[in-house]
Write a protein that holds these residues in place. Structure first.
Motif, PDB file in Angstrom:
ATOM      1  N   LEU A 233      13.196   8.799  -2.849  1.00 18.36           N
ATOM      2  CA  LEU A 233      12.122   9.189  -3.760  1.00 18.36           C
ATOM      3  C   LEU A 233      11.376   7.966  -4.277  1.00 18.36           C
ATOM      4  O   LEU A 233      10.143   7.970  -4.402  1.00 18.36           O
ATOM      5  N   ILE A 234      12.113   6.886  -4.570  1.00 22.35           N
ATOM      6  CA  ILE A 234      11.487   5.651  -5.041  1.00 22.35           C
ATOM      7  C   ILE A 234      10.597   5.059  -3.959  1.00 22.35           C
ATOM      8  O   ILE A 234       9.469   4.610  -4.219  1.00 22.35           O
ATOM      9  N   ASP A 235      11.080   5.057  -2.711  1.00 21.45           N
ATOM     10  CA  ASP A 235      10.282   4.529  -1.604  1.00 21.45           C
ATOM     11  C   ASP A 235       8.998   5.340  -1.424  1.00 21.45           C
ATOM     12  O   ASP A 235       7.922   4.773  -1.177  1.00 21.45           O
ATOM     13  N   ALA A 236       9.100   6.666  -1.531  1.00 22.27           N
ATOM     14  CA  ALA A 236       7.914   7.514  -1.385  1.00 22.27           C
ATOM     15  C   ALA A 236       6.920   7.266  -2.522  1.00 22.27           C
ATOM     16  O   ALA A 236       5.706   7.204  -2.302  1.00 22.27           O
ATOM     17  N   LEU A 237       7.443   7.094  -3.753  1.00 22.46           N
ATOM     18  CA  LEU A 237       6.563   6.828  -4.889  1.00 22.46           C
ATOM     19  C   LEU A 237       5.866   5.482  -4.738  1.00 22.46           C
ATOM     20  O   LEU A 237       4.683   5.329  -5.089  1.00 22.46           O
ATOM     21  N   ARG A 238       6.575   4.495  -4.203  1.00 20.03           N
ATOM     22  CA  ARG A 238       5.959   3.182  -3.984  1.00 20.03           C
ATOM     23  C   ARG A 238       4.791   3.287  -3.000  1.00 20.03           C
ATOM     24  O   ARG A 238       3.726   2.678  -3.207  1.00 20.03           O
ATOM     25  N   GLU A 239       4.976   4.054  -1.931  1.00 18.28           N
ATOM     26  CA  GLU A 239       3.893   4.216  -0.960  1.00 18.28           C
ATOM     27  C   GLU A 239       2.677   4.875  -1.594  1.00 18.28           C
ATOM     28  O   GLU A 239       1.530   4.509  -1.303  1.00 18.28           O
ATOM     29  N   VAL A 240       2.910   5.858  -2.460  1.00 16.37           N
ATOM     30  CA  VAL A 240       1.783   6.521  -3.129  1.00 16.37           C
ATOM     31  C   VAL A 240       1.070   5.546  -4.066  1.00 16.37           C
ATOM     32  O   VAL A 240      -0.168   5.491  -4.116  1.00 16.37           O
ATOM     33  N   LEU A 241       1.827   4.750  -4.815  1.00 11.58           N
ATOM     34  CA  LEU A 241       1.219   3.811  -5.753  1.00 11.58           C
ATOM     35  C   LEU A 241       0.383   2.751  -5.028  1.00 11.58           C
ATOM     36  O   LEU A 241      -0.678   2.350  -5.507  1.00 11.58           O
ATOM     37  N   LEU A 242       0.860   2.302  -3.887  1.00 10.28           N
ATOM     38  CA  LEU A 242       0.138   1.252  -3.164  1.00 10.28           C
ATOM     39  C   LEU A 242      -1.196   1.743  -2.614  1.00 10.28           C
ATOM     40  O   LEU A 242      -2.035   0.935  -2.220  1.00 10.28           O
ATOM     41  N   ASN A 243      -1.381   3.050  -2.569  1.00 13.54           N
ATOM     42  CA  ASN A 243      -2.658   3.598  -2.119  1.00 13.54           C
ATOM     43  C   ASN A 243      -3.665   3.760  -3.259  1.00 13.54           C
ATOM     44  O   ASN A 243      -4.810   4.164  -3.018  1.00 13.54           O
TER      45      ASN A 243
END
Length: 293
Positions: A233-243
């Protein structure tokens, strides 16, 4: 000493079989190496902490309360490492030595909610009627603020008298396999620790007043395991934030005691957050040993 085979004399099938065998051996050695590295890091970290407690300068020595808080973090880290090791699917030659403490039975006076898990169909594949012959019961500890209650998961055993087939509904997926806490109890522990800044030793006292004694070491193990489970979940949230088109970033210097060294050096804890005008309100944290890109 064994003489190596002459590869020029082997058929294509023999060469493919030899290559597959060598690849399997390489994968097994890589898994064993990762296991050894993880265990070595854990032991080195524990040894550095113990040396600092015993031989550190008077200004660096910790009082009883500080040591208690530090031990909570160590127990959580160890539980996280052990969980990651189990997920490596190690070979039988390198088993994970995981401690299995004796579990105290849940207090009988706690209210209980029975949840039945039975097959969707009461007929066997052969078409005959299933007959119930028993059941398995597993108890999970749940918590709402101030009140504990127990979920009794009852899985009936059904058998077909014609073909003697045993049918049983699967157990619902749990965050901690074969553990007693429900998702609600784990969420309570994590929110109290990280959102309300309530140390585990205080949560231990609160739970004891509510009628259930949960050792602080057990709570720390739950926290460490949940950290591993939440990583996707943390990895997925990081990808969203970087966009996001705009991000706020902030660094906090923290002293880091590197294994094998007698002094600390400056490391950094970075926070990345969306702006107040973004549709997504989220923050992620990233630890870095330096400012290198």
């Amino acid at each position: 000493m064994t003489t190596p085979p002459d590869l020029t004399q082997l058929s294509p099938d023999q060469l493919r079989h030899l290559a597959a065998t060598l690849m399997t051996q390489v994968e097994e050695k890589e898994k064993a190496l990762r296991h050894s590295e993880q265990v070595n890091q854990k032991l080195t970290y524990e040894m550095a902490l113990l040396k600092r407690h015993a031989f550190g300068k008077r200004s660096e020595q910790l009082n009883v309360l500080q040591i208690s808080l530090l031990e909570e973090g160590v127990d959580a880290d160890i539980a996280a490492i052990e969980t990651e090791l189990e997920e490596l699917h190690l070979t039988a030659d390198t088993p994970v030595a995981r401690k299995t403490p004796k579990r105290t039975p849940l207090p009988p006076e706690l209210p209980r909610t029975e949840i039945h898990h039975d097959p969707e169909n009461d007929h066997c594949r052969c078409g005959c009627q299933l007959r119930r012959i028993g059941e398995e019961i597993s108890e999970k500890l749940d918590y709402t603020p101030g009140v504990f209650h127990v979920e009794r998961h009852i899985r009936g055993k059904w058998v077909c008298d014609q073909c003697e087939t045993l049918t049983q509904a699967p157990m619902p997926t749990q965050i901690i396999d074969k553990g007693i806490p429900t998702a609600g109890l784990l969420a309570q522990v994590l929110i109290a620790k990280y959102a309300d800044h309530l140390p585990l030793y205080r949560q231990e006292q609160i739970f004891a007043r509510a009628g259930v004694a949960i050792p602080r070491s057990t709570l720390a193990e739950w926290v460490g395991t949940c950290g591993v489970r939440l990583q996707p979940l943390i990895d997925a949230l990081r990808e969203v934030l970087l966009n996001e088109p705009v991000l706020h970033a902030d660094e906090t210097p923290v002293p880091m005691l590197a294994p094998g060294k007698k002094k600390t050096h400056r490391a950094y804890l970075w926070a990345y957050a969306t702006t107040p005008y973004a549709g997504l309100k989220a923050v992620i944290y990233d630890f870095s040993e330096g400012r290198g890109g």
